[in-house]
Design a protein around this motif. Sequence first.
Motif, mmCIF file in Angstrom:
data_model
loop_
_atom_site.group_PDB
_atom_site.id
_atom_site.type_symbol
_atom_site.label_atom_id
_atom_site.label_comp_id
_atom_site.label_asym_id
_atom_site.label_seq_id
_atom_site.Cartn_x
_atom_site.Cartn_y
_atom_site.Cartn_z
ATOM 1 N N LEU A 243 0.822 -1.207 0.000
ATOM 2 C CA LEU A 243 0.000 0.000 0.000
ATOM 3 C C LEU A 243 0.862 1.266 0.000
ATOM 4 N N GLU A 244 1.971 1.224 0.696
ATOM 5 C CA GLU A 244 2.866 2.383 0.697
ATOM 6 C C GLU A 244 3.451 2.618 -0.689
ATOM 7 N N ILE A 245 3.843 1.542 -1.364
ATOM 8 C CA ILE A 245 4.380 1.676 -2.724
ATOM 9 C C ILE A 245 3.294 2.196 -3.670
ATOM 10 N N THR A 246 2.071 1.693 -3.501
ATOM 11 C CA THR A 246 0.959 2.181 -4.314
ATOM 12 C C THR A 246 0.763 3.675 -4.108
ATOM 13 N N GLY A 247 0.825 4.113 -2.843
ATOM 14 C CA GLY A 247 0.674 5.530 -2.548
ATOM 15 C C GLY A 247 1.762 6.375 -3.186
#
Length: 300
Positions: A243-247
């Motif tokens: 999710l952090e990479i997606t953000g």
Amino acid sequence: MTTLDQHLERFLRRAEGLLERLEAVLPPAHPREPDWKRSFAFRWRRKPNGSGSFLQPVLHASGIALGDLHHVEAQKRQIEQNTRQFVLRRPANNVLLTGARGTGKSSLIKACLNAFADQGLRLIEVDKADLADLPDIVDLVAGRPERFVIFCDDLSFEEGEAGYKALKVALDGSIAAQSDNVLIYATSNRRHLMPEKMSDNAGYRHGEDGDLHPGETVEEKISLSERFGLWLSFYPFKQDDYLEITGHWLASFGCTPEQIAAARPEALQWALQRGSRSGRVAWQFAKDYAGRLPDDASNA
């Protein structure tokens, strides 16, 4: 048109056809030297008529930066340091990056090129089918002031493939020393680059003191990967990491913090459908999500 003119026209057409066929099978007399200053990345390509191979400049190379790669800090630190040593003409190792798909192995090599291109680093991408040409590639760049990384992506070999032996010799097996301005960086989903079978275990034997010794088949499979001085392993991402990479990628497309937070459920569903929480999947979702946002929402 007279009969003589007609005969002459037919002769000229036949002569032109003959010249075209000759040009298709003969190598160029003076192959063009790559523009090492203008291009940083190249591909090794075979000519379709089988008359030889050449370096093709990559006109639109990936612009990914080391800062774009998250949750691979240890691997990033090691390959960045190794590449820095290389461009500074200090001892450096060939590198093998292995592990889970989509976790940044190839992207890390491309990011290193972008980080060190101004210091003379150049990258030559070679397909597995063309690995037998490695000696020719090394001879082509030997003695140049630039530093060259030969990039072999997504390697895996079946037993008996010619490319396996060529890579093995290029790494550390030839009577000729490896050129000091060339390193090999390779990625693979297999730690030992070859399939591992249950039948391989039959070659193991026990010593009198209980030590377990691998058979010849296993030794052969391990011998190639051992010729890489630096091994970097990559692992699947946890949900929060994904999710952090997606953000990060959504922000790079101009999404606001509110939009990024609202995208989390869809990002998880996207990963579930693909059976992977990788950096590649995060990038693909971010492109899809940001592309579907209305213009007024994306500019808010």
